[in-house]
Design a protein around this motif. Structure first.
Motif, PDB file in Angstrom:
ATOM      1  N   ILE A 118       1.175  -0.846  -0.230  1.00  0.00           N
ATOM      2  CA  ILE A 118       0.304   0.011  -0.164  1.00  0.00           C
ATOM      3  C   ILE A 118       1.044   1.075   0.037  1.00  0.00           C
ATOM      4  O   ILE A 118       1.684   1.587   0.757  1.00  0.00           O
ATOM      5  N   VAL A 143      -3.724   7.703  -0.018  1.00  0.00           N
ATOM      6  CA  VAL A 143      -4.824   7.380   0.951  1.00  0.00           C
ATOM      7  C   VAL A 143      -5.430   8.378   1.342  1.00  0.00           C
ATOM      8  O   VAL A 143      -5.968   9.255   1.731  1.00  0.00           O
ATOM      9  N   PHE A 185     -10.591  -0.650   1.180  1.00  0.00           N
ATOM     10  CA  PHE A 185      -9.346  -1.986   0.391  1.00  0.00           C
ATOM     11  C   PHE A 185      -9.664  -2.706   1.899  1.00  0.00           C
ATOM     12  O   PHE A 185      -9.019  -3.815   2.131  1.00  0.00           O
ATOM     13  N   ASP A 224      -6.228   5.845  -3.631  1.00  0.00           N
ATOM     14  CA  ASP A 224      -5.915   4.851  -4.880  1.00  0.00           C
ATOM     15  C   ASP A 224      -6.543   3.661  -3.578  1.00  0.00           C
ATOM     16  O   ASP A 224      -7.059   3.081  -3.871  1.00  0.00           O
ATOM     17  N   TYR A 225      -6.150   3.950  -3.052  1.00  0.00           N
ATOM     18  CA  TYR A 225      -6.782   3.183  -1.411  1.00  0.00           C
ATOM     19  C   TYR A 225      -7.264   3.906  -0.772  1.00  0.00           C
ATOM     20  O   TYR A 225      -7.092   4.793  -0.267  1.00  0.00           O
ATOM     21  N   LEU A 246      -8.571   3.655   3.252  1.00  0.00           N
ATOM     22  CA  LEU A 246      -8.513   1.919   4.253  1.00  0.00           C
ATOM     23  C   LEU A 246      -9.042   2.696   5.059  1.00  0.00           C
ATOM     24  O   LEU A 246     -10.239   4.470   5.808  1.00  0.00           O
TER      25      LEU A 246
END
Length: 128
Positions: A40, A44, A57, A98-99, A101
């Motif tokens: 990762i 984010v 994710f 992109d991610y 969390l």
């Protein structure tokens, strides 16, 4: 009309093909593996709303102690420099991340734990 319907049904069943070795068995799914924290990086978004947990994710726990964290994270000011494991650019919106969390306050529910560092050279995955 009826003859063409019966013929297409007969051809769909195809009695002349070889029988499958195990009929009507679904393929076995691979066992669920844990999330690799070392992969990762980039932009984010940290989600805290528990109702949106299923859209994330992974689930992380922000560890207060550096010694127990799985990943040391350096917060980048520029998205272009967040190109290695542990370098995160925290986005203000989830659409450009992109991610995504989910941040939990219970360590047992997290996939991995992170802590933030002020030095770029310390950022990255811990070898365990």
């Amino acid at each position: 009309m009826l003859a063409s319907l019966l013929l297409s049904g007969f051809l769909a069943l195809n009695p002349f093909r070889a029988a499958p070795s195990v009929p009507f068995v679904a393929p076995v799914a691979a066992p669920a593996s844990s999330i690799d924290a070392c992969r990762i990086y980039g932009s984010v978004y940290l989600e805290t709303d528990p109702y949106r947990r299923s859209y994330c994710f992974a689930t992380i726990y922000q560890e207060p102690e550096e010694a127990f964290a799985d990943l040391l994270v350096y917060k980048e000011d520029n998205k272009l420099f967040a190109d290695k494991a542990g370098f995160w650019y925290l986005t203000p919106t989830r659409d450009f991340a992109d991610y995504v969390l989910f941040v939990t306050d219970k360590r047992a529910l997290a996939d991995f734990s992170v802590t933030y560092t002020k030095s770029r050279s310390f950022a990255g995955c811990r070898k365990q």
